[in-house]
Scaffold this motif. Structure first.
Motif, mmCIF file in Angstrom:
data_model
loop_
_atom_site.group_PDB
_atom_site.id
_atom_site.type_symbol
_atom_site.label_atom_id
_atom_site.label_comp_id
_atom_site.label_asym_id
_atom_site.label_seq_id
_atom_site.Cartn_x
_atom_site.Cartn_y
_atom_site.Cartn_z
ATOM 1 N N VAL A 1 2.385 2.291 -14.064
ATOM 2 C CA VAL A 1 2.567 1.464 -14.726
ATOM 3 C C VAL A 1 3.164 -0.145 -14.493
ATOM 4 O O VAL A 1 2.381 -1.102 -13.857
ATOM 5 N N ARG A 2 3.838 0.292 -14.676
ATOM 6 C CA ARG A 2 5.105 -0.873 -14.846
ATOM 7 C C ARG A 2 5.812 -1.556 -13.489
ATOM 8 O O ARG A 2 5.319 -2.453 -12.844
ATOM 9 N N LEU A 3 6.297 -0.535 -12.582
ATOM 10 C CA LEU A 3 6.689 -0.513 -11.144
ATOM 11 C C LEU A 3 5.276 -0.891 -10.248
ATOM 12 O O LEU A 3 5.940 -1.476 -9.214
ATOM 13 N N ARG A 4 4.277 -0.274 -10.828
ATOM 14 C CA ARG A 4 3.004 -0.679 -9.643
ATOM 15 C C ARG A 4 2.511 -2.636 -10.239
ATOM 16 O O ARG A 4 2.236 -3.419 -9.187
ATOM 17 N N THR B 1 12.604 -5.179 -14.130
ATOM 18 C CA THR B 1 11.601 -4.316 -13.963
ATOM 19 C C THR B 1 11.641 -3.124 -13.724
ATOM 20 O O THR B 1 10.751 -1.655 -14.565
ATOM 21 N N ILE B 2 12.647 -2.201 -12.550
ATOM 22 C CA ILE B 2 12.600 -1.044 -12.131
ATOM 23 C C ILE B 2 14.067 -0.793 -13.052
ATOM 24 O O ILE B 2 13.208 0.435 -13.620
ATOM 25 N N SER B 3 14.950 -0.971 -13.437
ATOM 26 C CA SER B 3 15.849 -0.411 -14.483
ATOM 27 C C SER B 3 14.910 -0.023 -15.745
ATOM 28 O O SER B 3 15.389 0.768 -16.230
ATOM 29 N N PHE B 4 13.999 -1.333 -16.110
ATOM 30 C CA PHE B 4 13.385 -1.329 -17.589
ATOM 31 C C PHE B 4 12.832 0.248 -17.701
ATOM 32 O O PHE B 4 12.479 0.614 -18.453
ATOM 33 N N ALA B 5 11.571 -0.030 -16.183
ATOM 34 C CA ALA B 5 10.923 1.643 -16.222
ATOM 35 C C ALA B 5 11.700 2.751 -15.942
ATOM 36 O O ALA B 5 11.215 4.341 -16.586
ATOM 37 N N GLU B 6 13.253 3.021 -15.956
ATOM 38 C CA GLU B 6 13.929 3.921 -15.191
ATOM 39 C C GLU B 6 14.301 4.159 -16.977
ATOM 40 O O GLU B 6 14.767 5.152 -16.998
ATOM 41 N N GLY C 1 0.586 -0.868 -0.097
ATOM 42 C CA GLY C 1 -0.516 0.151 0.402
ATOM 43 C C GLY C 1 0.874 1.177 -0.121
ATOM 44 O O GLY C 1 0.764 1.985 -1.055
ATOM 45 N N ALA C 2 1.991 1.054 0.996
ATOM 46 C CA ALA C 2 2.668 2.032 0.768
ATOM 47 C C ALA C 2 3.029 2.387 -0.578
ATOM 48 O O ALA C 2 3.557 4.115 -1.003
ATOM 49 N N ARG C 3 4.108 1.620 -1.145
ATOM 50 C CA ARG C 3 4.490 2.086 -2.303
ATOM 51 C C ARG C 3 3.733 1.802 -3.081
ATOM 52 O O ARG C 3 4.016 2.998 -4.659
ATOM 53 N N LEU C 4 2.208 1.915 -3.497
ATOM 54 C CA LEU C 4 1.698 2.253 -4.787
ATOM 55 C C LEU C 4 0.782 3.156 -5.080
ATOM 56 O O LEU C 4 1.026 4.280 -5.488
ATOM 57 N N ILE C 5 1.278 4.012 -3.243
ATOM 58 C CA ILE C 5 0.639 5.614 -3.373
ATOM 59 C C ILE C 5 1.115 6.591 -3.646
ATOM 60 O O ILE C 5 1.053 7.433 -4.378
ATOM 61 N N SER C 6 2.687 6.029 -3.065
ATOM 62 C CA SER C 6 3.960 6.970 -3.798
ATOM 63 C C SER C 6 4.490 6.221 -5.653
ATOM 64 O O SER C 6 5.124 7.452 -6.184
ATOM 65 N N GLN C 7 3.611 5.655 -6.182
ATOM 66 C CA GLN C 7 4.421 5.338 -7.432
ATOM 67 C C GLN C 7 3.442 5.582 -8.291
ATOM 68 O O GLN C 7 2.146 4.838 -8.451
ATOM 69 N N ASN C 8 3.216 5.667 -9.359
ATOM 70 C CA ASN C 8 2.492 6.203 -10.453
ATOM 71 C C ASN C 8 3.068 5.258 -11.680
ATOM 72 O O ASN C 8 2.000 5.181 -12.608
#
Length: 202
Positions: A76-79, A131-136, A67-74
């Motif tokens: 879509v891939r990282l969510r 996924t994080i690297s790709f999104a970045e 929940g904490a991560r979804l609140i601060s993450q916009n």
């Protein structure tokens, strides 16, 4: 406000997933509580209330973190990556109970499943990092594109400004050229008149 991230997490993983996790966990837990089998290699005496509490704490921890991560993450891939990792964490609690059951029946099988769990967890972590690297990288490309677009718009504005100034300069040059021609004509007439007067007075 404290409930909002938790509700978001529950909605993200789905109540059906939570039900499946709970069902699996309690099924394997019951095998441990019931003693599994009188032929078990290692007797497995378990405090059921302690297991239930540990499961609830684990569930709460995974959902709160999500929940904490979804609140601060916009992104879509990282969510989606966070949701997938959370689901893995939830089902992992049931998997650990299955491993405990297998360890009591067959230590070798139990150790093999522990190895599988370790490899699976490592795989999921690597997948999340990829996924994080790709999104970045995507964000970086988008940022560069925005920068290029901004620079292009700036150059287009400069080009239009130079074009207007060039046209203005041409007009001014034409006006000055016309003025020069007029002055030359006036000078010619004045010179002609001066010569005529000199001839008359000679």
């Amino acid at each position: 406000d404290d409930q909002q991230p938790l509700e978001m997490a529950v909605q993200a993983v789905s109540e059906d997933t939570l039900y499946q996790v709970s069902k699996l966990f309690h099924a394997f837990k019951q095998l441990r509580v019931d003693g599994i089998d009188m032929n078990a290699v290692v007797p497995d005496y378990i405090d059921e209330s302690l297991l239930n509490r540990a499961f609830d704490i684990h569930l709460q921890g995974v959902l709160s973190k999500l929940g904490a991560r979804l609140i601060s993450q916009n992104d879509v891939r990282l969510r989606n990556a966070e949701i997938t990792m959370a689901k893995h964490g939830l089902f992992d609690s049931a998997f650990q109970q299955a491993i405990s059951v297998c360890c009591a029946v067959s230590p070798l099988l139990g150790e093999s499943l522990k190895e599988i769990r370790s490899v699976n967890t490592s795989f999921m972590t690597d997948l999340q990092q990829s996924t994080i690297s790709f999104a970045e990288e995507i964000r970086s490309i988008k940022s560069q594109n925005l920068s290029f677009k901004s620079r292009l718009e700036s150059l287009e504005r400069d080009h239009e400004d130079l074009k207007r100034r060039h046209e203005h300069a041409i007009k001014e040059s034409e006006m000055k050229q016309k003025k020069i021609m007029e002055l030359r004509e006036q000078l010619r007439e004045a010179t002609s008149e001066l010569a005529h007067l000199r001839d008359v007075t000679a």
